[in-house]
Design a protein around this motif. Structure first.
Motif, mmCIF file in Angstrom:
data_model
loop_
_atom_site.group_PDB
_atom_site.id
_atom_site.type_symbol
_atom_site.label_atom_id
_atom_site.label_comp_id
_atom_site.label_asym_id
_atom_site.label_seq_id
_atom_site.Cartn_x
_atom_site.Cartn_y
_atom_site.Cartn_z
ATOM 1 N N MET A 242 32.597 25.267 33.687
ATOM 2 C CA MET A 242 32.183 26.230 34.738
ATOM 3 C C MET A 242 33.352 27.128 35.145
ATOM 4 S SD MET A 242 29.382 26.965 36.484
ATOM 5 C CE MET A 242 28.865 27.782 37.956
ATOM 6 N N LYS A 243 34.531 26.456 35.247
ATOM 7 C CA LYS A 243 35.717 27.233 35.629
ATOM 8 C C LYS A 243 36.069 28.231 34.524
ATOM 9 C CE LYS A 243 38.194 24.378 38.983
ATOM 10 N NZ LYS A 243 39.321 23.467 39.228
ATOM 11 N N ASP A 244 35.907 27.798 33.247
ATOM 12 C CA ASP A 244 36.177 28.678 32.103
ATOM 13 C C ASP A 244 35.234 29.867 32.128
ATOM 14 O OD1 ASP A 244 38.186 27.104 31.281
ATOM 15 O OD2 ASP A 244 37.024 25.998 29.775
ATOM 16 N N HIS A 245 33.988 29.556 32.482
ATOM 17 C CA HIS A 245 32.938 30.564 32.546
ATOM 18 C C HIS A 245 33.294 31.627 33.592
ATOM 19 C CE1 HIS A 245 28.941 32.171 32.496
ATOM 20 N NE2 HIS A 245 28.808 31.913 33.775
ATOM 21 N N LYS A 246 33.750 31.166 34.764
ATOM 22 C CA LYS A 246 34.143 32.100 35.847
ATOM 23 C C LYS A 246 35.368 32.906 35.445
ATOM 24 C CE LYS A 246 32.213 30.153 40.037
ATOM 25 N NZ LYS A 246 32.480 29.752 41.420
ATOM 26 N N LYS A 247 36.270 32.232 34.741
ATOM 27 C CA LYS A 247 37.494 32.896 34.292
ATOM 28 C C LYS A 247 37.145 34.026 33.299
ATOM 29 C CE LYS A 247 42.002 31.790 32.306
ATOM 30 N NZ LYS A 247 42.719 30.837 31.449
ATOM 31 N N GLU A 248 36.197 33.705 32.422
ATOM 32 C CA GLU A 248 35.756 34.684 31.416
ATOM 33 C C GLU A 248 35.147 35.919 32.092
ATOM 34 O OE1 GLU A 248 33.197 32.912 28.312
ATOM 35 O OE2 GLU A 248 32.139 34.829 28.380
ATOM 36 N N ILE A 249 34.354 35.667 33.136
ATOM 37 C CA ILE A 249 33.724 36.783 33.878
ATOM 38 C C ILE A 249 34.793 37.625 34.572
ATOM 39 C CG2 ILE A 249 32.193 37.345 35.820
ATOM 40 C CD1 ILE A 249 30.524 34.869 35.017
ATOM 41 N N ALA A 250 35.774 36.938 35.161
ATOM 42 C CA ALA A 250 36.863 37.646 35.865
ATOM 43 C C ALA A 250 37.662 38.502 34.887
ATOM 44 C CB ALA A 250 37.762 36.644 36.572
ATOM 45 N N GLU A 251 37.943 37.958 33.729
ATOM 46 C CA GLU A 251 38.713 38.713 32.713
ATOM 47 C C GLU A 251 37.940 39.946 32.229
ATOM 48 O OE1 GLU A 251 41.273 34.951 30.877
ATOM 49 O OE2 GLU A 251 39.646 35.860 29.693
ATOM 50 N N GLU A 252 36.650 39.741 32.015
ATOM 51 C CA GLU A 252 35.804 40.861 31.562
ATOM 52 C C GLU A 252 35.813 41.998 32.592
ATOM 53 O OE1 GLU A 252 31.643 40.318 31.948
ATOM 54 O OE2 GLU A 252 31.147 41.467 30.166
ATOM 55 N N LEU A 253 35.683 41.608 33.885
ATOM 56 C CA LEU A 253 35.657 42.615 34.952
ATOM 57 C C LEU A 253 37.005 43.323 35.062
ATOM 58 C CD1 LEU A 253 33.882 43.850 37.207
ATOM 59 C CD2 LEU A 253 34.785 42.118 38.742
ATOM 60 N N ASN A 254 38.052 42.559 34.878
ATOM 61 C CA ASN A 254 39.401 43.130 34.935
ATOM 62 C C ASN A 254 39.594 44.180 33.843
ATOM 63 O OD1 ASN A 254 41.771 43.099 36.465
ATOM 64 N ND2 ASN A 254 42.845 41.952 34.872
ATOM 65 N N GLU A 255 38.969 43.942 32.716
ATOM 66 C CA GLU A 255 39.053 44.905 31.606
ATOM 67 C C GLU A 255 38.246 46.170 31.902
ATOM 68 O OE1 GLU A 255 38.099 43.672 27.610
ATOM 69 O OE2 GLU A 255 39.344 41.874 27.860
ATOM 70 N N ILE A 256 37.053 45.965 32.433
ATOM 71 C CA ILE A 256 36.167 47.118 32.696
ATOM 72 C C ILE A 256 36.680 47.911 33.907
ATOM 73 C CG2 ILE A 256 33.806 47.877 33.229
ATOM 74 C CD1 ILE A 256 32.822 45.177 32.076
ATOM 75 N N SER A 257 36.926 47.189 35.018
ATOM 76 C CA SER A 257 37.331 47.867 36.254
ATOM 77 C C SER A 257 38.285 46.977 37.059
ATOM 78 C CB SER A 257 36.080 48.194 37.078
ATOM 79 O OG SER A 257 36.416 48.604 38.354
ATOM 80 N N PRO A 258 39.552 47.177 36.910
ATOM 81 C CA PRO A 258 40.517 46.375 37.698
ATOM 82 C C PRO A 258 40.292 46.530 39.203
ATOM 83 C CG PRO A 258 41.629 47.643 35.989
ATOM 84 C CD PRO A 258 40.224 48.106 36.009
ATOM 85 N N PHE A 259 39.827 47.718 39.602
ATOM 86 C CA PHE A 259 39.562 47.989 41.019
ATOM 87 C C PHE A 259 38.504 47.012 41.568
ATOM 88 C CE2 PHE A 259 36.826 50.199 44.087
ATOM 89 C CZ PHE A 259 37.747 50.463 45.097
ATOM 90 N N LEU A 260 37.395 46.871 40.805
ATOM 91 C CA LEU A 260 36.320 45.961 41.254
ATOM 92 C C LEU A 260 36.752 44.501 41.174
ATOM 93 C CD1 LEU A 260 32.995 47.461 39.776
ATOM 94 C CD2 LEU A 260 33.709 47.376 42.154
ATOM 95 N N ALA A 261 37.590 44.172 40.188
ATOM 96 C CA ALA A 261 38.092 42.795 40.058
ATOM 97 C C ALA A 261 38.907 42.410 41.293
ATOM 98 C CB ALA A 261 38.932 42.673 38.793
ATOM 99 N N LYS A 262 39.706 43.361 41.775
ATOM 100 C CA LYS A 262 40.536 43.116 42.970
ATOM 101 C C LYS A 262 39.644 42.962 44.205
ATOM 102 C CE LYS A 262 44.354 45.141 45.529
ATOM 103 N NZ LYS A 262 44.811 46.434 46.013
ATOM 104 N N LEU A 263 38.625 43.847 44.251
ATOM 105 C CA LEU A 263 37.686 43.830 45.385
ATOM 106 C C LEU A 263 36.936 42.483 45.455
ATOM 107 C CD1 LEU A 263 36.927 46.144 47.396
ATOM 108 C CD2 LEU A 263 34.886 46.467 46.013
#
Lengths: 188, 209
Positions: free
Chosen positions: B1-22
Protein backbone atom coordinates in the motif's frame (compact mmCIF):
# COMPACT_ATOMS: atom_id res chain seq x y z
CA UNK A 1 -0.98 -7.05 9.56
CA UNK A 2 -0.71 -5.37 6.10
CA UNK A 3 -3.47 -2.89 5.29
CA UNK A 4 -4.66 -4.81 2.21
CA UNK A 5 -5.05 -8.06 4.16
CA UNK A 6 -6.95 -6.22 6.90
CA UNK A 7 -9.18 -4.66 4.26
CA UNK A 8 -9.94 -8.05 2.67
CA UNK A 9 -10.73 -9.54 6.08
CA UNK A 10 -13.22 -6.74 6.75
CA UNK A 11 -14.87 -7.32 3.37
CA UNK A 12 -15.15 -11.06 4.02
CA UNK A 13 -16.71 -10.47 7.44
CA UNK A 14 -19.22 -7.98 6.07
CA UNK A 15 -20.23 -10.30 3.24
CA UNK A 16 -20.65 -13.24 5.59
CA UNK A 17 -22.93 -11.26 7.88
CA UNK A 18 -24.97 -10.04 4.91
CA UNK A 19 -25.60 -13.58 3.69
CA UNK A 20 -27.91 -14.50 6.59
CA UNK A 21 -31.23 -12.83 7.29
CA UNK A 22 -30.55 -12.90 11.03
CA UNK A 23 -27.27 -10.99 10.78
CA UNK A 24 -28.10 -8.91 7.70
CA UNK A 25 -28.73 -5.60 9.49
CA UNK A 26 -25.56 -5.95 11.56
CA UNK A 27 -23.59 -6.63 8.41
CA UNK A 28 -25.14 -3.63 6.66
CA UNK A 29 -24.33 -1.32 9.57
CA UNK A 30 -20.75 -2.54 9.51
CA UNK A 31 -20.60 -1.85 5.76
CA UNK A 32 -21.97 1.67 6.36
CA UNK A 33 -19.45 2.47 9.06
CA UNK A 34 -16.58 1.17 6.94
CA UNK A 35 -17.37 2.95 3.69
CA UNK A 36 -19.72 5.90 4.32
CA UNK A 37 -17.00 8.49 4.82
CA UNK A 38 -14.92 7.48 1.80
CA UNK A 39 -18.02 7.42 -0.42
CA UNK A 40 -19.21 10.72 1.01
CA UNK A 41 -16.04 12.53 -0.06
CA UNK A 42 -15.97 10.72 -3.39
CA UNK A 43 -19.45 12.10 -4.12
CA UNK A 44 -18.89 15.51 -2.58
CA UNK A 45 -15.86 16.20 -4.74
CA UNK A 46 -18.14 15.77 -7.71
CA UNK A 47 -21.26 17.64 -6.57
CA UNK A 48 -19.61 20.11 -4.13
CA UNK A 49 -22.62 20.86 -1.93
CA UNK A 50 -23.26 18.91 1.26
CA UNK A 51 -27.02 18.68 0.70
CA UNK A 52 -26.48 17.24 -2.78
CA UNK A 53 -23.91 14.83 -1.39
CA UNK A 54 -26.25 13.69 1.37
CA UNK A 55 -29.00 12.95 -1.16
CA UNK A 56 -26.68 11.02 -3.48
CA UNK A 57 -25.09 9.11 -0.58
CA UNK A 58 -28.51 8.00 0.69
CA UNK A 59 -29.54 6.86 -2.81
CA UNK A 60 -26.24 5.02 -3.14
CA UNK A 61 -26.69 3.06 0.11
CA UNK A 62 -30.34 2.29 -0.72
CA UNK A 63 -29.14 0.74 -4.00
CA UNK A 64 -26.46 -1.16 -2.10
CA UNK A 65 -29.02 -2.39 0.48
CA UNK A 66 -31.34 -3.70 -2.24
CA UNK A 67 -28.61 -5.14 -4.43
CA UNK A 68 -26.07 -6.54 -2.01
CA UNK A 69 -27.55 -10.05 -2.28
CA UNK A 70 -26.83 -9.98 -6.00
CA UNK A 71 -23.17 -9.15 -5.39
CA UNK A 72 -21.28 -12.12 -6.84
CA UNK A 73 -17.84 -11.27 -5.51
CA UNK A 74 -16.36 -10.97 -9.02
CA UNK A 75 -14.72 -7.72 -7.94
CA UNK A 76 -13.74 -6.29 -4.58
CA UNK A 77 -16.65 -5.07 -2.48
CA UNK A 78 -15.38 -1.51 -2.25
CA UNK A 79 -14.86 -1.39 -6.05
CA UNK A 80 -18.50 -2.41 -6.46
CA UNK A 81 -19.58 0.25 -3.91
CA UNK A 82 -17.57 2.96 -5.67
CA UNK A 83 -19.13 1.99 -8.99
CA UNK A 84 -22.64 2.39 -7.56
CA UNK A 85 -21.71 5.72 -5.93
CA UNK A 86 -20.18 6.96 -9.19
CA UNK A 87 -23.24 5.96 -11.21
CA UNK A 88 -25.56 7.62 -8.71
CA UNK A 89 -23.44 10.78 -8.77
CA UNK A 90 -23.47 10.94 -12.57
CA UNK A 91 -27.24 10.30 -12.65
CA UNK A 92 -27.77 13.07 -10.09
CA UNK A 93 -25.57 15.51 -11.99
CA UNK A 94 -27.41 14.79 -15.23
CA UNK A 95 -30.71 15.39 -13.45
CA UNK A 96 -29.50 18.75 -12.11
CA UNK A 97 -28.16 19.60 -15.55
CA UNK A 98 -31.54 18.84 -17.13
CA UNK A 99 -33.42 20.87 -14.54
CA UNK A 100 -31.25 23.87 -15.15
CA UNK A 101 -31.49 23.29 -18.94
CA UNK A 102 -28.05 24.69 -19.40
CA UNK A 103 -25.26 23.61 -21.71
CA UNK A 104 -22.46 21.32 -20.49
CA UNK A 105 -20.02 24.23 -20.27
CA UNK A 106 -22.46 26.27 -18.27
CA UNK A 107 -23.03 23.26 -16.04
CA UNK A 108 -19.33 22.88 -15.33
CA UNK A 109 -19.06 26.52 -14.38
CA UNK A 110 -22.38 26.15 -12.53
CA UNK A 111 -20.94 23.41 -10.34
CA UNK A 112 -17.83 25.49 -9.81
CA UNK A 113 -20.02 28.35 -8.60
CA UNK A 114 -21.66 26.12 -5.99
CA UNK A 115 -18.34 26.28 -4.13
CA UNK A 116 -19.19 29.87 -3.28
CA UNK A 117 -22.63 28.92 -2.07
CA UNK A 118 -21.36 26.41 0.48
CA UNK A 119 -18.44 26.70 2.87
CA UNK A 120 -15.23 25.60 1.14
CA UNK A 121 -14.03 22.05 1.75
CA UNK A 122 -10.89 23.43 3.26
CA UNK A 123 -10.61 26.81 4.97
CA UNK A 124 -7.42 27.44 3.13
CA UNK A 125 -7.78 29.76 0.15
CA UNK A 126 -5.58 27.74 -2.13
CA UNK A 127 -7.60 24.62 -1.38
CA UNK A 128 -10.72 26.53 -2.34
CA UNK A 129 -9.15 27.44 -5.68
CA UNK A 130 -8.10 23.81 -6.17
CA UNK A 131 -11.67 22.67 -5.63
CA UNK A 132 -12.92 25.27 -8.06
CA UNK A 133 -10.36 24.17 -10.62
CA UNK A 134 -11.48 20.53 -10.25
CA UNK A 135 -15.10 21.59 -10.72
CA UNK A 136 -14.26 23.06 -14.12
CA UNK A 137 -12.96 19.73 -15.45
CA UNK A 138 -15.02 17.48 -17.71
CA UNK A 139 -16.87 14.75 -15.82
CA UNK A 140 -14.53 11.85 -16.57
CA UNK A 141 -11.33 13.79 -15.88
CA UNK A 142 -12.80 15.01 -12.61
CA UNK A 143 -13.66 11.49 -11.50
CA UNK A 144 -10.22 10.13 -12.37
CA UNK A 145 -8.39 13.02 -10.75
CA UNK A 146 -10.39 12.75 -7.52
CA UNK A 147 -9.89 8.99 -7.24
CA UNK A 148 -6.17 9.23 -7.92
CA UNK A 149 -5.29 12.49 -6.13
CA UNK A 150 -7.53 12.27 -3.07
CA UNK A 151 -8.27 8.56 -2.65
CA UNK A 152 -4.88 7.20 -3.81
CA UNK A 153 -6.53 4.57 -5.97
CA UNK A 154 -4.57 2.49 -8.47
CA UNK A 155 -5.37 2.72 -12.17
CA UNK A 156 -6.56 -0.90 -12.05
CA UNK A 157 -9.12 -0.07 -9.35
CA UNK A 158 -10.29 3.05 -11.18
CA UNK A 159 -10.60 1.10 -14.44
CA UNK A 160 -12.82 -1.47 -12.69
CA UNK A 161 -15.06 1.26 -11.32
CA UNK A 162 -15.31 3.37 -14.45
CA UNK A 163 -14.98 0.41 -16.85
CA UNK A 164 -12.37 2.26 -18.89
CA UNK A 165 -8.92 1.27 -20.17
CA UNK A 166 -5.88 2.07 -18.01
CA UNK A 167 -4.23 3.92 -20.89
CA UNK A 168 -7.24 6.20 -21.20
CA UNK A 169 -7.24 6.84 -17.45
CA UNK A 170 -3.56 7.81 -17.44
CA UNK A 171 -4.20 10.30 -20.23
CA UNK A 172 -7.22 11.73 -18.40
CA UNK A 173 -5.27 12.12 -15.16
CA UNK A 174 -2.37 13.79 -16.95
CA UNK A 175 -4.62 16.29 -18.75
CA UNK A 176 -6.58 17.00 -15.55
CA UNK A 177 -3.45 17.70 -13.49
CA UNK A 178 -2.08 20.05 -16.15
CA UNK A 179 -5.36 21.96 -16.42
CA UNK A 180 -5.68 22.34 -12.65
CA UNK A 181 -2.13 23.58 -12.27
CA UNK A 182 -2.69 26.15 -15.01
CA UNK A 183 -6.02 27.26 -13.49
CA UNK A 184 -4.56 27.76 -10.01
CA UNK A 185 -1.41 29.52 -11.21
CA UNK A 186 -3.53 32.01 -13.14
CA UNK A 187 -5.46 32.92 -9.98
CA UNK A 188 -2.87 33.16 -7.24
CA UNK B 1 0.00 0.00 0.00
CA UNK B 2 2.85 2.32 0.89
CA UNK B 3 4.57 1.46 -2.43
CA UNK B 4 1.31 2.18 -4.21
CA UNK B 5 1.05 5.64 -2.57
CA UNK B 6 4.69 6.31 -3.32
CA UNK B 7 4.12 5.43 -6.98
CA UNK B 8 1.18 7.87 -7.16
CA UNK B 9 3.24 10.62 -5.50
CA UNK B 10 6.11 10.10 -7.95
CA UNK B 11 3.77 10.17 -10.94
CA UNK B 12 2.22 13.45 -9.74
CA UNK B 13 5.64 14.93 -9.11
CA UNK B 14 6.52 14.19 -12.72
CA UNK B 15 3.32 15.65 -14.16
CA UNK B 16 2.96 18.66 -11.84
CA UNK B 17 5.41 19.33 -9.01
CA UNK B 18 3.15 22.22 -7.97
CA UNK B 19 0.19 19.88 -7.32
CA UNK B 20 2.46 17.32 -5.61
CA UNK B 21 3.55 20.01 -3.13
CA UNK B 22 -0.05 21.13 -2.64
CA UNK B 23 -1.06 17.56 -1.84
CA UNK B 24 1.54 17.25 0.91
CA UNK B 25 0.20 20.44 2.52
CA UNK B 26 -3.35 19.21 2.34
CA UNK B 27 -5.29 19.83 5.53
CA UNK B 28 -8.01 17.49 6.88
CA UNK B 29 -11.28 17.97 5.04
CA UNK B 30 -14.02 19.81 6.87
CA UNK B 31 -17.34 21.46 6.09
CA UNK B 32 -19.52 18.72 7.52
CA UNK B 33 -22.42 19.05 9.94
CA UNK B 34 -21.43 17.72 13.37
CA UNK B 35 -22.19 14.05 14.00
CA UNK B 36 -23.16 13.61 10.38
CA UNK B 37 -21.61 10.14 10.02
CA UNK B 38 -22.82 9.05 13.48
CA UNK B 39 -26.42 9.70 12.51
CA UNK B 40 -26.26 8.79 8.85
CA UNK B 41 -26.76 5.00 9.36
CA UNK B 42 -29.88 5.47 11.54
CA UNK B 43 -31.42 8.00 9.16
CA UNK B 44 -30.79 5.76 6.20
CA UNK B 45 -32.17 2.57 7.77
CA UNK B 46 -35.33 4.33 8.96
CA UNK B 47 -35.88 5.63 5.41
CA UNK B 48 -35.39 2.13 3.96
CA UNK B 49 -37.88 0.65 6.45
CA UNK B 50 -40.43 3.35 5.68
CA UNK B 51 -40.14 2.59 1.96
CA UNK B 52 -40.42 -1.16 2.61
CA UNK B 53 -43.54 -0.62 4.70
CA UNK B 54 -45.21 1.05 1.73
CA UNK B 55 -44.27 -1.58 -0.87
CA UNK B 56 -44.55 -5.10 0.67
CA UNK B 57 -48.29 -5.56 -0.13
CA UNK B 58 -47.84 -5.18 -3.84
CA UNK B 59 -44.84 -7.51 -3.77
CA UNK B 60 -46.74 -10.16 -1.78
CA UNK B 61 -49.73 -9.96 -4.11
CA UNK B 62 -47.51 -10.32 -7.15
CA UNK B 63 -45.96 -13.45 -5.70
CA UNK B 64 -49.28 -14.94 -4.63
CA UNK B 65 -51.09 -14.68 -7.93
CA UNK B 66 -48.65 -15.90 -10.51
CA UNK B 67 -51.10 -18.00 -12.54
CA UNK B 68 -51.67 -17.91 -16.32
CA UNK B 69 -54.95 -15.98 -15.93
CA UNK B 70 -53.25 -13.47 -13.66
CA UNK B 71 -50.58 -12.91 -16.27
CA UNK B 72 -53.10 -12.19 -19.03
CA UNK B 73 -55.57 -10.34 -16.82
CA UNK B 74 -54.38 -7.01 -18.21
CA UNK B 75 -55.98 -7.98 -21.52
CA UNK B 76 -59.40 -7.68 -19.90
CA UNK B 77 -58.96 -4.08 -18.82
CA UNK B 78 -61.44 -1.89 -20.75
CA UNK B 79 -58.81 0.03 -22.71
CA UNK B 80 -57.27 -3.21 -24.02
CA UNK B 81 -60.49 -5.30 -24.18
CA UNK B 82 -62.23 -2.87 -26.59
CA UNK B 83 -59.29 -2.87 -28.94
CA UNK B 84 -58.95 -6.63 -28.75
CA UNK B 85 -62.67 -7.20 -29.48
CA UNK B 86 -62.57 -4.82 -32.47
CA UNK B 87 -59.56 -6.63 -33.82
CA UNK B 88 -61.26 -10.03 -33.46
CA UNK B 89 -64.39 -8.81 -35.27
CA UNK B 90 -62.31 -7.45 -38.12
CA UNK B 91 -60.43 -10.74 -38.42
CA UNK B 92 -63.66 -12.80 -38.53
CA UNK B 93 -65.28 -10.50 -41.10
CA UNK B 94 -62.13 -10.53 -43.19
CA UNK B 95 -61.94 -14.34 -43.23
CA UNK B 96 -65.63 -14.59 -44.23
CA UNK B 97 -65.12 -12.14 -47.08
CA UNK B 98 -62.15 -14.09 -48.37
CA UNK B 99 -64.01 -17.42 -48.26
CA UNK B 100 -67.14 -16.08 -49.96
CA UNK B 101 -67.51 -17.04 -53.71
CA UNK B 102 -70.09 -15.30 -55.96
CA UNK B 103 -73.17 -17.48 -56.85
CA UNK B 104 -73.25 -16.68 -60.58
CA UNK B 105 -70.58 -14.97 -62.47
CA UNK B 106 -71.53 -13.66 -65.88
CA UNK B 107 -68.40 -13.78 -67.92
CA UNK B 108 -68.71 -12.26 -71.35
CA UNK B 109 -65.04 -11.85 -72.12
CA UNK B 110 -64.46 -13.84 -75.40
CA UNK B 111 -60.85 -14.62 -74.57
CA UNK B 112 -61.80 -16.07 -71.18
CA UNK B 113 -64.66 -18.03 -72.75
CA UNK B 114 -62.34 -19.49 -75.38
CA UNK B 115 -59.82 -20.38 -72.76
CA UNK B 116 -62.47 -22.46 -71.02
CA UNK B 117 -62.95 -24.67 -74.13
CA UNK B 118 -61.01 -27.90 -74.44
CA UNK B 119 -58.54 -28.42 -77.31
CA UNK B 120 -60.74 -31.16 -78.81
CA UNK B 121 -63.79 -28.87 -78.88
CA UNK B 122 -61.74 -26.21 -80.63
CA UNK B 123 -60.41 -28.63 -83.24
CA UNK B 124 -63.90 -29.90 -84.00
CA UNK B 125 -65.18 -26.39 -84.39
CA UNK B 126 -62.27 -25.39 -86.66
CA UNK B 127 -62.74 -28.51 -88.83
CA UNK B 128 -66.43 -27.76 -89.28
CA UNK B 129 -65.85 -24.10 -90.10
CA UNK B 130 -62.47 -24.27 -91.79
CA UNK B 131 -63.40 -21.69 -94.43
CA UNK B 132 -63.82 -19.02 -91.77
CA UNK B 133 -60.23 -19.33 -90.52
CA UNK B 134 -57.05 -18.04 -92.02
CA UNK B 135 -53.85 -20.07 -91.83
CA UNK B 136 -52.59 -17.77 -89.05
CA UNK B 137 -55.73 -18.39 -87.00
CA UNK B 138 -55.30 -22.14 -87.35
CA UNK B 139 -51.63 -21.97 -86.36
CA UNK B 140 -52.55 -19.91 -83.29
CA UNK B 141 -54.79 -22.70 -82.06
CA UNK B 142 -51.99 -25.22 -82.25
CA UNK B 143 -49.82 -25.75 -79.24
CA UNK B 144 -46.04 -25.72 -79.48
CA UNK B 145 -45.78 -29.48 -79.42
CA UNK B 146 -48.08 -29.84 -82.40
CA UNK B 147 -46.19 -27.23 -84.38
CA UNK B 148 -42.89 -28.97 -83.65
CA UNK B 149 -44.34 -32.24 -84.88
CA UNK B 150 -45.10 -30.69 -88.28
CA UNK B 151 -42.49 -31.48 -90.99
CA UNK B 152 -40.24 -28.58 -91.73
CA UNK B 153 -40.62 -26.77 -95.09
CA UNK B 154 -37.19 -27.86 -96.25
CA UNK B 155 -37.82 -31.51 -95.40
CA UNK B 156 -41.18 -31.44 -97.12
CA UNK B 157 -39.63 -29.91 -100.21
CA UNK B 158 -36.93 -32.60 -100.43
CA UNK B 159 -39.47 -35.39 -99.96
CA UNK B 160 -41.68 -33.94 -102.66
CA UNK B 161 -38.73 -33.58 -105.04
CA UNK B 162 -37.62 -37.19 -104.49
CA UNK B 163 -41.13 -38.44 -105.17
CA UNK B 164 -41.34 -36.47 -108.41
CA UNK B 165 -38.00 -37.71 -109.65
CA UNK B 166 -39.02 -41.32 -109.11
CA UNK B 167 -42.07 -41.03 -111.43
CA UNK B 168 -41.78 -41.10 -115.35
CA UNK B 169 -41.94 -37.72 -116.94
CA UNK B 170 -45.09 -37.12 -119.08
CA UNK B 171 -44.16 -36.83 -122.70
CA UNK B 172 -45.91 -34.11 -124.66
CA UNK B 173 -45.99 -34.19 -128.49
CA UNK B 174 -43.55 -31.86 -130.10
CA UNK B 175 -45.25 -28.88 -131.71
CA UNK B 176 -43.00 -29.31 -134.76
CA UNK B 177 -44.21 -32.84 -135.31
CA UNK B 178 -47.73 -31.71 -134.83
CA UNK B 179 -47.13 -29.09 -137.42
CA UNK B 180 -45.83 -31.72 -139.84
CA UNK B 181 -48.87 -33.96 -139.31
CA UNK B 182 -51.29 -31.11 -139.58
CA UNK B 183 -53.07 -30.87 -142.96
CA UNK B 184 -54.36 -27.49 -143.94
CA UNK B 185 -57.64 -27.78 -145.77
CA UNK B 186 -56.77 -24.98 -148.13
CA UNK B 187 -53.79 -26.94 -149.33
CA UNK B 188 -55.95 -29.88 -150.41
CA UNK B 189 -57.55 -30.35 -153.77
CA UNK B 190 -60.97 -31.86 -154.25
CA UNK B 191 -59.44 -35.20 -155.28
CA UNK B 192 -57.24 -35.24 -152.15
CA UNK B 193 -60.27 -34.75 -149.96
CA UNK B 194 -62.16 -37.61 -151.62
CA UNK B 195 -59.21 -39.86 -151.26
CA UNK B 196 -58.93 -39.11 -147.53
CA UNK B 197 -62.61 -39.79 -147.09
CA UNK B 198 -62.26 -43.15 -148.84
CA UNK B 199 -59.38 -44.00 -146.54
CA UNK B 200 -61.42 -43.17 -143.50
CA UNK B 201 -64.30 -45.30 -144.77
CA UNK B 202 -67.01 -42.67 -144.46
CA UNK B 203 -69.29 -44.56 -146.72
CA UNK B 204 -71.88 -42.59 -148.71
CA UNK B 205 -71.68 -39.03 -149.90
CA UNK B 206 -74.70 -38.23 -147.69
CA UNK B 207 -72.70 -39.09 -144.57
CA UNK B 208 -70.10 -36.58 -145.56
CA UNK B 209 -72.62 -33.77 -145.98
Amino acid sequence: MPADTQHNDNEAEILQLLQEERTFERGFRLLLQTYQERLYWHIRKMVNLHDYTDEVLQNTFIKIYKGIKKFKGNSKLYTWLYRIATNETITFMNKVKKQKTTSLDNEESGLANTLHADSPLDGDEIQAVLEKAIATLPEKQRLVFNMRYFDDMSYKEISEILETSIGGLKASYHHAAKKIESYIKNRI
Amino acid sequence: MKDHKKEIAEELNEISPFLAKLKKEKKPQSGLPSNYFNNFGDRLLSRIKEEEALTPKTTANAKKDNSFWAKISWLFRPQYAIGLATMLILVVVGINMLNQTPATVVNDNPEQLLAQLSADDLNIYIDENLDEFSTEDIIETMDEQTIEQLPSTEKAFKEAKATIEKTEPIKTPSPVVEKENTIEIDDLTEEDILEILDEEEFGDEDDII
